[in-house]
Design a protein around this motif. Structure first.
Motif, short mmCIF file in Angstrom:
data_model
loop_
_atom_site.label_atom_id
_atom_site.label_comp_id
_atom_site.label_asym_id
_atom_site.label_seq_id
_atom_site.Cartn_x
_atom_site.Cartn_y
_atom_site.Cartn_z
N ASN A 54 0.81 -1.37 0.16
CA ASN A 54 -0.14 0.13 -0.18
C ASN A 54 1.07 1.41 0.01
N LEU A 55 0.24 2.18 -0.54
CA LEU A 55 1.27 3.54 -0.33
C LEU A 55 0.29 4.59 0.53
N ASP A 56 0.91 5.01 1.55
CA ASP A 56 0.41 6.01 2.34
C ASP A 56 1.09 7.33 1.91
N ILE A 57 0.27 8.30 1.69
CA ILE A 57 0.57 9.95 1.33
C ILE A 57 0.53 10.47 2.78
N LEU A 58 1.41 10.94 3.46
CA LEU A 58 1.26 11.55 4.68
C LEU A 58 0.82 13.03 4.67
N THR B 207 4.69 11.86 13.41
CA THR B 207 3.90 11.02 12.78
C THR B 207 4.13 9.79 12.94
#
Length: 285
Positions: free
Chosen positions: A271-275, A284
């Motif tokens: 999965n790709l998380d864009i913070l 974070t």
């Protein structure tokens, strides 16, 4: 299985008949030296900036001079002939940048249309809009030939690793990248991109190139390459001029390389998380 392969380096002009004669000459030389698979560069038939003149000479794939000549050559020499690409008239009136493979019986085995269009503005003032003339292909392709499984790409496709990974995952052992790379981009990226595609997929790479100053004024990088799955350059052409670039390749090396570095098996979905940007002093996870 060990076979001799050849990348035919050319400097195609604007006359398809002359270019076809050059292809014949180089292919016969390669076959005489033992090659059973030969590959020509992108745009074997003609390199031409004038799109109206190009359209005027276009033929469909059943009547194209380069395709017909390659079919005759394959049968005459009892080899596989891979036309890296040539411009082909599509039934819808558009143009395809299309590659062909012909078997030793002279029959067409498969075709491949270049997927990624070279639309760029270079630092030296050159501007290219391939999509203004050509319709991009939509299908990646792997063909199972008697000597191994072949995957297809053309020139600018080399900058899109997912195409090569898809073909390698489908069993491709030899990745093909016929090209007409500009001199400027070739000097910067040609070798490293092709070696990377070989290494990351544990596959041989064969890349026949256009080389030198062409009749239409463009200049191509040359340096046709044959690379093994460990990233070693087995054979290389010069920066300009015609050449037959040959090497012996052993498909068992593909299995050995993929066993040493099993990245094709080790790949995982993720999965790709864009913070969000952090506030000053924030934290974070």
């Amino acid at each position: 299985m060990t076979i001799k392969v050849a990348a035919l380096q050319m400097c195609s002009g604007m006359d398809p008949e002359k270019n076809a004669a050059t292809m014949v000459k180089l292919a016969r030389q390669a076959a005489a030296d033992g090659a059973t698979y030969v590959q020509t560069p992108e745009m074997t038939g003609a390199l031409m900036r004038d799109r109206d003149a190009l359209r005027a000479m276009l033929r469909d794939e059943d009547t194209d001079l380069i395709a017909a000549t390659a079919a005759d050559l394959a049968k005459e020499l009892n080899i596989h002939v891979h036309v890296g690409s040539t411009a082909i008239a599509r039934p819808d009136g558009k143009i395809a940048n299309r590659g062909f493979v012909f078997g030793p019986n002279g029959k067409r085995i498969c075709t491949y249309d270049k997927i990624h269009m070279f639309d760029v503005d270079l630092d030296n003032g050159e501007s290219w809009r391939e999509s203004a003339a050509y319709e991009p292909g939509k299908d990646a392709r792997v063909v199972d030939l008697p000597f191994g499984k072949l995957g297809f790409a053309i020139c600018y496709d080399v900058r899109f690793p997912s195409l090569f990974r898809t073909e390698a995952m489908a069993g491709a052992e030899i990745l093909t990248v016929p090209a007409a790379f500009t001199r400027q981009t070739g000097e910067a990226h040609w070798h490293v991109l092709l070696r990377a595609r070989a290494i990351e997929n544990g596959a041989f790479v064969i890349a026949a190139a256009q080389a030198g100053l062409h009749e239409d004024g463009r200049e191509t990088y040359g340096h046709s390459l044959i690379i093994d799955p460990w990233g070693r350059v087995l054979a290389e052409g010069a920066g300009e001029g015609e050449a037959v670039v040959m090497a012996e390749i052993d498909l068992d090396v593909v299995k050995a390389s993929r066993a040493k570095i099993p990245n094709l098996k080790n790949g995982r979905d993720f999965n790709l998380d864009i913070l969000p940007a952090l506030a000053k002093g924030g934290m974070t996870v």
